[in-house]
Design a protein around this motif. Sequence first.
Motif, PDB file in Angstrom:
ATOM      1  N   GLU A   1       0.818  -1.211   0.000  1.00  0.00           N
ATOM      2  CA  GLU A   1       0.000   0.000   0.000  1.00  0.00           C
ATOM      3  C   GLU A   1       0.855   1.266   0.000  1.00  0.00           C
TER       4      GLU A   1
ATOM      5  N   ASN B   1      -8.160   4.242   5.607  1.00  0.00           N
ATOM      6  CA  ASN B   1      -7.556   3.574   4.451  1.00  0.00           C
ATOM      7  C   ASN B   1      -6.495   4.495   3.843  1.00  0.00           C
ATOM      8  N   ASP B   2      -6.691   4.972   2.634  1.00  0.00           N
ATOM      9  CA  ASP B   2      -5.686   5.806   1.977  1.00  0.00           C
ATOM     10  C   ASP B   2      -5.783   7.247   2.457  1.00  0.00           C
TER      11      ASP B   2
ATOM     12  N   ASN C   1     -10.547   5.102  -1.317  1.00  0.00           N
ATOM     13  CA  ASN C   1      -9.201   4.630  -1.575  1.00  0.00           C
ATOM     14  C   ASN C   1      -8.322   5.763  -2.098  1.00  0.00           C
TER      15      ASN C   1
ATOM     16  N   THR D   1     -13.529   2.201  -4.384  1.00  0.00           N
ATOM     17  CA  THR D   1     -13.257   0.891  -4.961  1.00  0.00           C
ATOM     18  C   THR D   1     -14.523   0.073  -5.138  1.00  0.00           C
TER      19      THR D   1
ATOM     20  N   ASP E   1      -7.851   1.079  -7.180  1.00  0.00           N
ATOM     21  CA  ASP E   1      -7.284   1.086  -5.833  1.00  0.00           C
ATOM     22  C   ASP E   1      -6.507   2.393  -5.644  1.00  0.00           C
TER      23      ASP E   1
ATOM     24  N   TRP F   1      -6.706  -3.296  -8.721  1.00  0.00           N
ATOM     25  CA  TRP F   1      -6.644  -4.499  -7.894  1.00  0.00           C
ATOM     26  C   TRP F   1      -7.393  -5.632  -8.597  1.00  0.00           C
TER      27      TRP F   1
ATOM     28  N   HIS G   1      -2.807  -8.512  -8.184  1.00  0.00           N
ATOM     29  CA  HIS G   1      -3.293  -7.456  -7.302  1.00  0.00           C
ATOM     30  C   HIS G   1      -2.310  -6.284  -7.297  1.00  0.00           C
TER      31      HIS G   1
ATOM     32  N   GLY H   1      -1.734  -2.488  -6.211  1.00  0.00           N
ATOM     33  CA  GLY H   1      -2.367  -1.694  -5.166  1.00  0.00           C
ATOM     34  C   GLY H   1      -2.132  -0.210  -5.192  1.00  0.00           C
ATOM     35  N   SER H   2      -0.909   0.234  -5.511  1.00  0.00           N
ATOM     36  CA  SER H   2      -0.574   1.649  -5.374  1.00  0.00           C
ATOM     37  C   SER H   2       0.590   1.975  -6.288  1.00  0.00           C
TER      38      SER H   2
END
Length: 277
Positions: free
Chosen positions: A17, A99-100, A146, A162, A196, A211, A235, A237-238
Amino acid sequence: MSAEVRLVADAKALVGESVRMDGDDVLWLDPPGRRLLRWCTAEARLHEMPLAAPVWSLGKRPDGTWVAAGEDRFFAIDVRTGALTAGPPAPLAAGCRFNDMTVDAQGGLWTGSMHRGLLHGRGALYYAAAFDAEVSEVAGGLGVANGMAFVAGGAILLVVDTLSRTLLAYPRRGDAAGLDEPTVVTDFLTAPGKPDGMAIAPDGSVWVAMWGGSCIVQLAANGAVERSIMLPAPHVGSLAFDRLGHAYVSTSRARLTEATLDAYPGSGGLFELSALS
């Protein structure tokens, strides 16, 4: 134009992340593993720092200090040691966590939340003037809030939801914590997976990690998916961009079968992509 994709750090993150640049180094997180990760580009070496609590995202303030979003509060974080200093708890809804996050030009902290059971409509957006300041809710009704970034000179806050597979644009009320009603920028109609993390490239273009989609996508001004770059990991993610326009992309191992991990052994690692802009 194709991009060269290279695995630079095999971190084996369960969840990779919040990729951020710290000078020429790359920072990112493995929240379930309570790890802060640093890829030192000069040494070509991965450094791991244990964290006293799960941390889901990172932000850098204009004064150069780093902050982080934990489960239910902001922290000040020393990105060389992983040391955390906790702020006050946020007024989160039951069953939710942070989360983010992102940081505005004034140093204000913005983060989104999500329900741990992924219930629709339970996510929200929160603001604090500093890590140790009171946290207030500024928007609600989201699924999984996100990737976040300010654009248009700080006048617009972009937020990925998301669960609804949308990118939302919230007009900001001056330099205050208030947000007006959002508009939908895109629904990622032609992109695989779910949106994501998000980053703004040096040329101002918006890129989103997908993702379950094995790719990052570039959005056109009208929200259309303009470009897609595949990665050898399901997956994604970032991501973040260095000053030369190279992208660094985190991936995850969560909920992948042994057969999938055998097919995509770099899952959970950090990938470098040649300049995209």
